[in-house]
Design an enzyme around this catalytic site. Sequence first.
Site, PDB file in Angstrom:
ATOM      1  N   GLU A 265       1.376 -23.200 -25.424  1.00 55.22           N
ATOM      2  CA  GLU A 265       1.299 -22.417 -26.659  1.00 55.22           C
ATOM      3  C   GLU A 265       1.441 -23.413 -27.784  1.00 55.22           C
ATOM      4  OE1 GLU A 265       4.548 -19.880 -28.112  1.00 55.22           O
ATOM      5  OE2 GLU A 265       3.302 -20.624 -29.743  1.00 55.22           O
ATOM      6  N   CYS A 302       5.934 -20.033 -34.600  1.00 54.13           N
ATOM      7  CA  CYS A 302       4.512 -20.091 -34.242  1.00 54.13           C
ATOM      8  C   CYS A 302       3.749 -18.924 -34.849  1.00 54.13           C
ATOM      9  CB  CYS A 302       4.348 -20.117 -32.734  1.00 54.13           C
ATOM     10  SG  CYS A 302       5.561 -19.137 -31.886  1.00 54.13           S
TER      11      CYS A 302
END
Length: 525
Positions: A265, A302
């Site tokens: 990720e 994120c």
Amino acid sequence: MTLTGEMQIGQQCVAGTGEAIQAVNPANNQRLEPIYLGGNKDHVHQACTLAWQAFDDYRTRPFEQRAVFLETIALEIEALGDVLIERAMLESGLPRARLEGERGRTCGQLRLFAKTVRDGNWLDVRIDHALPERVPLPRADLRQQHIALGPVAVFGASNFPLAFSVAGGDTASALAAGCPVVVKAHSAHPGTSELVGKAIQNAVKICALPEGVFSLLFGTGKTVGASLVEHPAIKAVGFTGSRQGGMALVKLAQQRKEPIPVYAEMSSINPVYLLPNVLNTDPVKMAQAFVASLAMGAGQFCTNPGLVIALESDALTQFKETAKQSLAKTPSQTMLTAGICTAFEKNIALVTAQSNAELLATGATQSENQNQCVGHLFAVNADEFLSNDVLQTEMFGVASIVVSCDSLEQVKQVTENLEGQLTATLHMQPQDRAFAQELLPILERKVGRILVNGWPTGVEVCDAMVHGGPYPSTSDTRTTSVGTEAISRFLRPVCYQNFPEDLLPTAMQSDNPLGVLRMIDGKKA
Ligand code: NAP
């Protein structure tokens, strides 16, 4: 508990021989004891060999044992008490309340995976009974279930020293799937990693599991991290961090004699769309809420809203004006590491240098601490945005760009031009429905989670969550790293043809002893 600076290889605590790693308090740049010596290739080999030896034993234990193990890890983490929180505060610069919340999330996540293991539906059992009379050819009895992939290498993230680190989502979902785990600790929080590692090591002992179920290694990514990914016993990798780091691991994994999946990720700027009716109704409130979301946790999420997209209008002008004022009053915050602060400043300089990006506002600097993140807000028009991919750089901190468009068609064009994202957010009123419907097909192709009237920061850990998306938000668009579906990353299907009943794994036996949901001859049963 006294920190030893040692790695945990199975039940052994082992001093490294490699490069010295020492945590630094990002608020004052002071080094924190102890020194952690990195592992060498032999340490990696020991941990991976133990993991491989533990694999068949661990994956075939009753699910109840696996579930109790996950719950025991949660209890052991909670038993660390304030020592864990205080160390994590020192190593990350994050405030107490945030870390206490993150500990709750970490333990809740482990308990949710225990429940997932128990219900067994992740086995995804399918049974197609034999059709001996079928013409022209009879069909054999075919049964399918999922099994664990094998030992998993986990790279902890810097920005969630608990929930995405040693006992975070990657570790919890891999252990739930039946995979032993070898963690490469993030070099920014070795003390926090040692404490949490010890909690897992204790849980392995309490639950009488094979020792290789868990190991924790220290060392740099380029040495220990690379050796780990290259080790033949490792069958999958979980990672959260930079695009560069994630893609380096993908490359290494693909170059192996036996290539393996890397679930990385990496990078996302999370567009937020302000649709016309909602923007016209309350641009001031919208701008204040936006800046609050942008500045949360020094923007080191994120899912931080790094892009705002709206139609040019008086309301958008008012939105920008209020956002400017709000950001100007937002105090600077300490970033996680000096490296992350430097990267933030470099990215800000890069965007500032683009002649077509207007710097709307900067935040306040009120702290004497080191490694301060001062917020930045930029504005561009859609034509400029479309002509300059640098403006899609993830700035990872309190920084965002407002893109003004002259039509719905241009909003669609900007959206088509975006890289893959973890999230996209639509702020809308019922009258914006037609606008939203035009955007949805594009957004579905571009992102993993689409929100209406919320802010993307804050990722619920639950069954329906998707924390993933097309590249570069992740290296594998088919999965999620948060929520119970994350378990599927570490499973693979196996089909059993014409098996005698007494040789079939329990979940596929005819009387369904585990009571799991199954697909039998095309119907859920
Ligand atoms: P990072 O540099 O990607 O490091 C993450 C982990 O991967 C560390 O354990 C690191 O080891 C290892 N690693 C890095 N490059 C590697 C390589 N080439 N080969 C093998 N292992 C490697 O991420 P970070 O230090 O946490 O933060 C740096 C930047 O990443 C941030 O400024 C931000 O832009 C981005 N980031 C994004 C997210 C997100 O959720 N999207 C989260 C965190 C960070 P070492 O011990 O050697 O560092």
